[in-house]
Design a protein around this motif. Structure first.
Motif: not given
Length: 309
Positions: A179, A127, A156-161, A154
């Motif tokens: 991960d 995050t 954070v969304d895919a774009a953030g990752r 878990d």
């Protein structure tokens, strides 16, 4: 036979202890010795604990855990004298430690011959905002890494990752990135298949000027706290905190301890067992940048958690 070292680094609250917990609980026959700063945070299942002596907890699966107090090289020398000798040593650094200083110590020829540094693992909270990686300490931790483990994926969304992964790769393109769900990192990335192979000493990186950045303040009470009031107090303090953790008894559950953790702006509560005799009912440690919080401010806010009467 040399004993390879795994160095685990990462910022406050990134999830380093969760990774070490997982390694110890899933050792798969390896005799692992873990050297940690925050000894009490190691949460091994009770049935795994075989006994404790000389500041070392022995586990029934052959692993041991000891506290990093004082000189690291002296601690390592003591571990290497144990019988049976550990097969691997895991060192968990403080969240505010620059790993380059520790790497430099591990390059000591006497230690290197007996316990060469195999892998540096940096745990990063998924995050974390990409721009936060401009922090000098975080950059030093990442640049030392052979493996970067993203924790809390878990949350954070895919774009953030994806954005964070790009920022990490820009800083440390040579590192393997994985991960770490529930602290699990593939052992093949951390431990060598052949411990007899010859490793080349590594360059520890530039020495940064030593500067105290964080301070630790604590609050204790001999009386139980009101949980709703405590939650309000932590809400007021959280914006100024880098990390907080503690044990406390609540008015709502007398005689029982609750474990409190605050990391990355998220607070968690978990059962902590029965209250022991002759210890404060509430013990909370707050970590903040120097000058951001005062003991008087903490006392004033936390005192409101205690119900009158």
């Amino acid at each position: 036979m040399p004993v390879p070292i795994l160095l685990v680094t990462g910022f406050l609250g990134a999830g380093k202890t969760t990774v070490v917990n997982h390694l110890l609980a899933h050792a798969s026959g390896r005799r692992i010795a873990a050297v940690v700063n925050d000894f009490g945070a190691i949460n091994i299942d009770a049935e795994l604990i075989a006994g404790a002596s000389d500041g070392v907890v022995s586990l029934s699966n052959g692993c041991i855990c000891c506290s990093l107090e004082g000189d690291l090289l002296r601690t390592l020398a003591a571990l290497l004298r144990r019988d049976p000798r550990p097969e691997f040593i895991v060192i968990e650094t403080s969240g505010v430690a620059d790993p380059s200083d520790i790497v430099r110590n591990l390059m000591d020829p006497l230690i290197w011959r007996e316990a060469p540094l195999e892998t540096v693992l940096c745990v990063v909270d998924a995050t974390t905002k990409a721009e936060t990686l401009n922090d000098a300490l975080l950059r030093s931790q990442l640049r030392a890494a052979d493996v970067v483990a993203l924790s809390k994926v878990d949350l954070v969304d895919a774009a953030g990752r994806a954005k964070l992964r790009d920022a990490v790769r820009a800083l440390r393109p040579a590192a393997v990135m994985v991960d770490a769900v529930n602290g699990e990192v593939p052992a093949a990335l951390l431990f060598p298949a052949d411990v007899n192979r010859v490793l080349a000493p590594r360059e520890p990186g530039p020495r940064r000027p030593a500067a105290d950045r964080f301070e630790t303040l604590s609050w204790t009470s001999e009386r139980p706290v009101s949980l709703p009031r405590l939650q309000q107090a932590i809400g007021r303090l959280a914006p100024k905190l880098a990390r907080a953790k503690g044990l406390f008894e609540t008015v709502e559950q007398p005689g029982q301890l609750t474990v409190f953790q605050l990391a990355g702006g998220r607070a968690t509560l978990a059962p902590g067992g029965a209250l022991a005799a002759r210890v404060p009912r509430t013990r909370i440690v707050f970590i903040a940048e120097i000058g951001v919080l005062s003991t008087a401010e903490i006392d004033g806010i936390m005192q409101e958690c205690i119900e009158a009467g």
